[in-house]
Design a protein around this motif. Structure first.
Motif, PDB file in Angstrom:
ATOM      1  N   LEU A  19       0.828  -1.201   0.000  1.00  0.00           N
ATOM      2  CA  LEU A  19       0.000   0.000   0.000  1.00  0.00           C
ATOM      3  C   LEU A  19       0.862   1.250   0.000  1.00  0.00           C
ATOM      4  O   LEU A  19       0.603   2.205  -0.752  1.00  0.00           O
ATOM      5  N   LEU A  20       1.901   1.268   0.810  1.00  0.00           N
ATOM      6  CA  LEU A  20       2.809   2.415   0.848  1.00  0.00           C
ATOM      7  C   LEU A  20       3.469   2.616  -0.516  1.00  0.00           C
ATOM      8  O   LEU A  20       3.502   3.740  -1.037  1.00  0.00           O
ATOM      9  N   ALA A  21       3.965   1.544  -1.107  1.00  0.00           N
ATOM     10  CA  ALA A  21       4.608   1.644  -2.419  1.00  0.00           C
ATOM     11  C   ALA A  21       3.631   2.167  -3.472  1.00  0.00           C
ATOM     12  O   ALA A  21       3.981   3.030  -4.288  1.00  0.00           O
ATOM     13  N   ARG A  22       2.408   1.658  -3.447  1.00  0.00           N
ATOM     14  CA  ARG A  22       1.404   2.107  -4.421  1.00  0.00           C
ATOM     15  C   ARG A  22       1.106   3.592  -4.257  1.00  0.00           C
ATOM     16  O   ARG A  22       1.042   4.339  -5.230  1.00  0.00           O
ATOM     17  N   LYS A  23       0.926   4.019  -3.012  1.00  0.00           N
ATOM     18  CA  LYS A  23       0.590   5.429  -2.770  1.00  0.00           C
ATOM     19  C   LYS A  23       1.737   6.368  -3.141  1.00  0.00           C
ATOM     20  O   LYS A  23       1.496   7.531  -3.472  1.00  0.00           O
ATOM     21  N   LEU A  24       2.974   5.872  -3.062  1.00  0.00           N
ATOM     22  CA  LEU A  24       4.131   6.698  -3.406  1.00  0.00           C
ATOM     23  C   LEU A  24       4.546   6.560  -4.867  1.00  0.00           C
ATOM     24  O   LEU A  24       5.362   7.336  -5.353  1.00  0.00           O
TER      25      LEU A  24
END
Length: 167
Positions: A19-24
């Motif tokens: 989720l963090l990777a996707r949002k960034l």
């Protein structure tokens, strides 16, 4: 930058990391994908890994971190990194940041019971907690208390690391 999301099995490293990777808009790396087949079979069979088992895996992860940094590719890595010496091995520069997913045994055991499609034998959770060396102050990691939604955890990580998506 490489953000390593770490903690025991079942803490939510992959969920939060993806989720963090996707949002960034960053790459996502799953440390489990770097394990030799023998390690996967050992864990699937309910046998905890030893330090000897883990060093080749950590070496592969370190090499990947170095390649990503050299290529100026930002990434989020989901990795147990249970012991300080493992984190020290992966801390190749100040561009590697650690985020510890902290939760008590009961909470994480409950999360683990609901997980599907993972090779890790749930019976190994006790050995994971036994091996866990919570980070010391001088490690400069960010600790995230579990018990909230992954979205809430990710937003707090982004705030604490001053991260925004680069469009």
């Amino acid at each position: 930058m490489i953000v390593i999301v770490f903690g025991v099995s079942g803490a939510g490293k992959t969920t939060v990391g993806k989720l963090l990777a996707r949002k960034l808009g960053w790459h996502f790396l799953e440390a489990d994908d770097f394990h030799p087949a023998a390690n996967v079979e050992k864990m699937r069979g309910g046998h905890p890994l030893t330090d000897e088992d883990r060093w080749p895996w950590l070496k592969r992860l370190r090499e990947q971190i170095e390649r990503s940094l050299a290529a100026r590719e930002n990434a989020v890595l989901a990795c147990s990194a249970l012991k300080r010496k493992y984190r020290d091995c992966l801390r190749v520069s100040s561009d590697v940041k650690f985020v510890f997913l902290r939760g008590d045994y009961g909470l994480i055991a409950d999360q683990l019971r609901h997980r599907r499609g993972h090779f890790m034998n749930p019976d190994l959770l006790r050995s994971q907690f036994g091996d866990l060396e919570e980070p010391e102050r001088d490690e400069n990691e960010i600790s995230m208390e579990l018990g909230r939604t992954p979205e809430e955890v990710v937003e707090e990580i982004k705030t604490k690391l001053h991260l925004t998506k680069k469009d």
